[in-house]
Motif scaffolding. Structure first.
Motif, short mmCIF file in Angstrom:
data_model
loop_
_atom_site.label_atom_id
_atom_site.label_comp_id
_atom_site.label_asym_id
_atom_site.label_seq_id
_atom_site.Cartn_x
_atom_site.Cartn_y
_atom_site.Cartn_z
N ARG A 137 1.05 -1.66 -0.10
CA ARG A 137 -0.03 -0.01 -0.12
C ARG A 137 0.76 1.38 0.00
NH1 ARG A 137 -3.09 -1.48 4.09
NH2 ARG A 137 -5.46 -3.03 3.17
N GLN A 138 1.99 1.21 0.85
CA GLN A 138 2.84 2.01 0.85
C GLN A 138 3.99 2.42 -0.35
OE1 GLN A 138 4.83 2.34 3.77
NE2 GLN A 138 3.29 2.33 5.80
N ARG A 139 3.46 1.26 -1.11
CA ARG A 139 4.53 1.98 -2.51
C ARG A 139 3.18 1.48 -3.30
NH1 ARG A 139 8.11 -3.54 -2.30
NH2 ARG A 139 9.12 -2.95 -0.11
N GLY A 140 2.18 2.45 -2.91
CA GLY A 140 1.28 2.81 -3.95
C GLY A 140 0.82 2.25 -5.06
N MET A 141 0.56 0.52 -4.37
CA MET A 141 0.07 -0.29 -5.07
C MET A 141 -1.51 -0.26 -4.03
SD MET A 141 2.00 -3.64 -5.59
CE MET A 141 3.51 -3.56 -6.04
N THR A 142 -2.61 -0.87 -5.05
CA THR A 142 -3.91 -0.64 -5.20
C THR A 142 -4.68 -1.93 -4.39
OG1 THR A 142 -4.65 0.84 -6.31
CG2 THR A 142 -6.56 -0.26 -5.05
N ILE A 143 -4.71 -1.98 -3.06
CA ILE A 143 -5.08 -3.38 -2.72
C ILE A 143 -6.84 -3.13 -2.82
CG2 ILE A 143 -5.32 -5.23 -0.48
CD1 ILE A 143 -1.89 -3.87 -1.25
N VAL A 144 -7.74 -4.50 -3.10
CA VAL A 144 -8.75 -4.96 -3.28
C VAL A 144 -9.68 -6.42 -2.23
CG1 VAL A 144 -10.74 -4.75 -5.13
CG2 VAL A 144 -8.49 -3.65 -5.85
N GLY A 145 -10.08 -5.74 -1.53
CA GLY A 145 -10.54 -7.04 -1.40
C GLY A 145 -9.54 -6.94 0.03
N PRO A 146 -9.74 -8.02 0.44
CA PRO A 146 -11.03 -8.85 0.63
C PRO A 146 -12.22 -8.95 1.17
CG PRO A 146 -9.25 -10.44 1.76
CD PRO A 146 -8.14 -8.67 2.49
N GLU A 147 -13.37 -9.86 1.22
CA GLU A 147 -14.30 -9.76 1.66
C GLU A 147 -14.75 -11.04 2.63
OE1 GLU A 147 -16.88 -9.06 -1.83
OE2 GLU A 147 -15.57 -7.76 -2.17
N VAL A 148 -15.78 -10.58 3.27
CA VAL A 148 -16.53 -11.70 4.25
C VAL A 148 -16.86 -12.04 3.40
CG1 VAL A 148 -17.81 -11.90 6.24
CG2 VAL A 148 -16.79 -10.05 6.47
N GLY A 149 -17.00 -14.51 3.10
CA GLY A 149 -17.89 -15.20 2.59
C GLY A 149 -16.97 -16.23 2.89
N ARG A 150 -17.58 -17.30 2.24
CA ARG A 150 -17.90 -18.73 2.99
C ARG A 150 -16.31 -18.93 2.00
NH1 ARG A 150 -17.83 -23.49 0.33
NH2 ARG A 150 -19.00 -25.43 1.49
N LEU A 151 -15.23 -19.82 2.22
CA LEU A 151 -13.61 -19.52 2.28
C LEU A 151 -14.01 -20.97 1.64
CD1 LEU A 151 -12.08 -17.58 5.05
CD2 LEU A 151 -12.43 -16.86 3.31
N ALA A 152 -12.67 -21.34 1.46
CA ALA A 152 -12.69 -23.02 0.87
C ALA A 152 -12.68 -24.13 1.87
CB ALA A 152 -10.78 -23.50 0.55
N GLY A 154 -14.73 -23.50 3.91
CA GLY A 154 -16.16 -23.98 4.17
C GLY A 154 -16.33 -22.98 5.46
N ARG A 155 -15.46 -22.07 6.10
CA ARG A 155 -15.97 -21.48 7.53
C ARG A 155 -15.93 -20.04 6.83
NH1 ARG A 155 -12.04 -24.71 10.50
NH2 ARG A 155 -10.38 -23.68 9.64
N MET A 156 -16.89 -19.52 7.04
CA MET A 156 -17.31 -17.40 7.13
C MET A 156 -16.10 -17.10 7.40
SD MET A 156 -19.88 -17.55 5.23
CE MET A 156 -20.29 -16.11 5.72
N GLY A 157 -15.92 -16.63 7.00
CA GLY A 157 -14.44 -15.26 7.33
C GLY A 157 -13.79 -14.44 6.04
N LEU A 158 -13.02 -13.83 6.72
CA LEU A 158 -12.36 -12.12 6.18
C LEU A 158 -11.51 -12.79 4.93
CD1 LEU A 158 -12.66 -9.53 5.23
CD2 LEU A 158 -10.96 -8.97 6.82
N GLY A 159 -11.81 -13.12 3.92
CA GLY A 159 -10.87 -13.52 2.88
C GLY A 159 -10.58 -14.40 1.20
N ARG A 160 -12.34 -13.81 1.33
CA ARG A 160 -12.49 -14.05 0.12
C ARG A 160 -12.13 -13.56 -1.11
NH1 ARG A 160 -16.84 -17.00 -2.15
NH2 ARG A 160 -17.85 -15.81 -3.56
N LEU A 161 -12.32 -13.44 -2.10
CA LEU A 161 -11.67 -12.91 -3.51
C LEU A 161 -12.47 -11.93 -3.29
CD1 LEU A 161 -9.46 -11.99 -5.91
CD2 LEU A 161 -10.67 -13.51 -7.43
N SER A 162 -12.57 -10.92 -3.75
CA SER A 162 -13.84 -9.60 -3.94
C SER A 162 -14.70 -9.63 -5.26
CB SER A 162 -13.24 -8.12 -4.56
OG SER A 162 -12.65 -7.73 -3.17
N ASP A 163 -15.10 -9.50 -5.75
CA ASP A 163 -16.71 -9.55 -6.46
C ASP A 163 -15.62 -9.50 -8.20
OD1 ASP A 163 -18.22 -10.86 -4.97
OD2 ASP A 163 -19.03 -9.50 -5.00
N VAL A 164 -15.80 -9.88 -8.70
CA VAL A 164 -15.70 -9.27 -10.05
C VAL A 164 -15.91 -7.93 -10.38
CG1 VAL A 164 -15.56 -10.08 -12.77
CG2 VAL A 164 -15.29 -12.06 -11.36
#
Ligand code: CTP
Length: 393
Positions: A137-152, A154-164
């Motif tokens: 982030r400090q080097r100017g890159m844009t971080i998109v997400g992740p989002e809360v959702g169902r993960l690999a 099977g649990r819910m949590g923060l780590g799901r790839l953002s929607d297309v």
């Protein structure tokens, strides 16, 4: 926005890699030239052939087959998108390790870089990952997400790839920085306001909000700081746009007045209810009498109270005498532009992705546009706003 742009898509080894295929496909549909680079572990999840077929282009995995060509690709990129980005790739990028084609490309590019993390929530929350993301982030890159959702797992949590759609919005946002609305604040209203009758009922209209959301996206894509004052809609908030949710006309007025103090343009695409129930029942109204009359009072006129000193654009949804009625509103509301659309017939704009409008200006000008997508209509409106701002400054 994406037409003719070179998008380098870096795919890394996450179960979310299959969603990068949809992203590649949407980018191609939007007119971008998509070049895919993959880490070897990404190929365990999706084959290079999938991306080759979707993009009709080369897919590079091998580090040792023409490295110079690969650096050339990094140079030609308008934007580099790493999606999904695993914890390992994020660590490599943070430390400048050129260990695979994705990290080589990011290291070699001067184009803006978007990183879209996807991983288990515990890996994402780990201090190492967080520190690496902060470095990016400090080097100017844009971080998109992740989002809360169902993960690999099977649990819910923060780590799901953002929607297309979110990632596409973020790409447009990054590409639009420095556009002709850069440094300008644009306030956009959208949706039909809801005027409550009791705790479960309201007076409203058929507005979907699509036109206003398209204006917000188009303004973002031209570099503006965008505030979207929106009545309830079924639409996702566009990436990079600040949402101010409201329900009633009076709330919309308050938000618009506040946000317009330091803005350069207001585009009022909202369908503001003209009347509100004179009183709102505190408890749910019971079905008793055979007939029921609802007493209504005028709502505030948002445009009239919005203030002055910025470009003001209104909409006129008419069912008869389109141009004459719109011109009357342009004058009476003291607008710079009014966008008139006929709400009757087969081209009715309600809930549609297209619209046919006439843009009227103060000087008597009348720009008749053919049926186009609401996003294209939004761009044409903003062309006029940019012209007006150039004259004013
Ligand atoms: N508008 C507003 N506040 C209201 C009503 C409308 O700011 N209370 C804005 C709308 O967002 C739109 C423009 O005024 O940009 C024209 O809206 P429209 O509903 O077509 O016009 P009205 O002024 O309500 O006139 P009429 O009902 O007579 O058609």
């Amino acid at each position: 926005m994406l037409e003719g742009k070179v998008v380098v898509l870096g795919v890394t080894g996450s179960i979310a890699a299959f969603r990068a295929a949809e992203l590649a496909s949407k980018l191609v549909q939007a007119g971008a030239s998509v070049e895919v680079v993959m880490t070897p572990s990404a190929t365990e999840f999706v084959t290079p052939l999938t991306f080759r077929s979707l993009t009709q282009g080369n897919v590079i995995v091998d580090m040792f087959g023409g490295a110079l060509e690969h650096v050339e690709l990094a140079r030609r990129a308008d934007v580099v998108v790493v999606a999904p980005a695993t914890a390992t790739t994020i660590a490599r990028l943070a430390h400048g390790l050129a260990e695979d084609m994705v990290s080589v490309t990011v290291l070699a590019t001067r184009a803006p870089v978007l990183v879209c993390p996807a991983m288990d929530s515990q890996m994402f929350e780990n201090a190492a990952t967080q520190a690496n993301l902060e470095t990016l982030r400090q080097r100017g890159m844009t971080i998109v997400g992740p989002e809360v959702g169902r993960l690999a797992s099977g649990r819910m949590g923060l780590g799901r790839l953002s929607d297309v759609e979110t990632i596409l919005g973020a790409i447009c946002y990054v590409l639009g920085r420095g556009g002709d609305l850069a440094g300008r604040k644009v306030v956009v209203t959208a949706g039909g306001t809801r005027e409550p009758i009791d705790p479960v009922r309201y007076v409203s209209n058929y507005s979907s909000g699509k036109m206003g959301y398209a204006v917000a996206e188009a303004a973002r894509d031209r570099g503006a700081e965008v505030v979207l004052v929106s009545a309830p809609t079924a639409l996702p908030t566009p990436y990079g746009v600040r949402l101010e949710p409201v329900q009633r006309a009076a709330e919309m007025r308050d938000a618009v007045v506040r946000e317009c103090r330091d803005s350069q343009a207001l585009v009022m695409a909202a369908a503001v209810a003209d009347y509100q129930p004179s009183a709102t029942a505190e408890q749910k109204m019971k079905r008793r009498a055979k007939t029921l009359s609802l007493k209504l009072t005028r709502t505030p006129d948002v445009l009239a109270e919005a203030g002055k000193g910025f470009v003001r654009v209104g909409f006129a949804a008419e069912s008869e005498n389109l141009v004459a009625n719109a011109r009357r509103k342009l004058k009476s509301k003291g607008l710079d532009l009014i966008v008139a659309n006929d709400i009757t017939g087969p081209e009715s704009p309600f809930d549609s992705d297209t619209n046919r409008v006439v843009i009227l200006d103060r000087a008597g000008g009348e720009e008749r546009l053919p049926v186009m997508t609401k996003y294209e209509v939004a761009q044409r409106i903003l062309d006029r706003v940019v012209q007006l701002l150039a004259k004013g400054s």
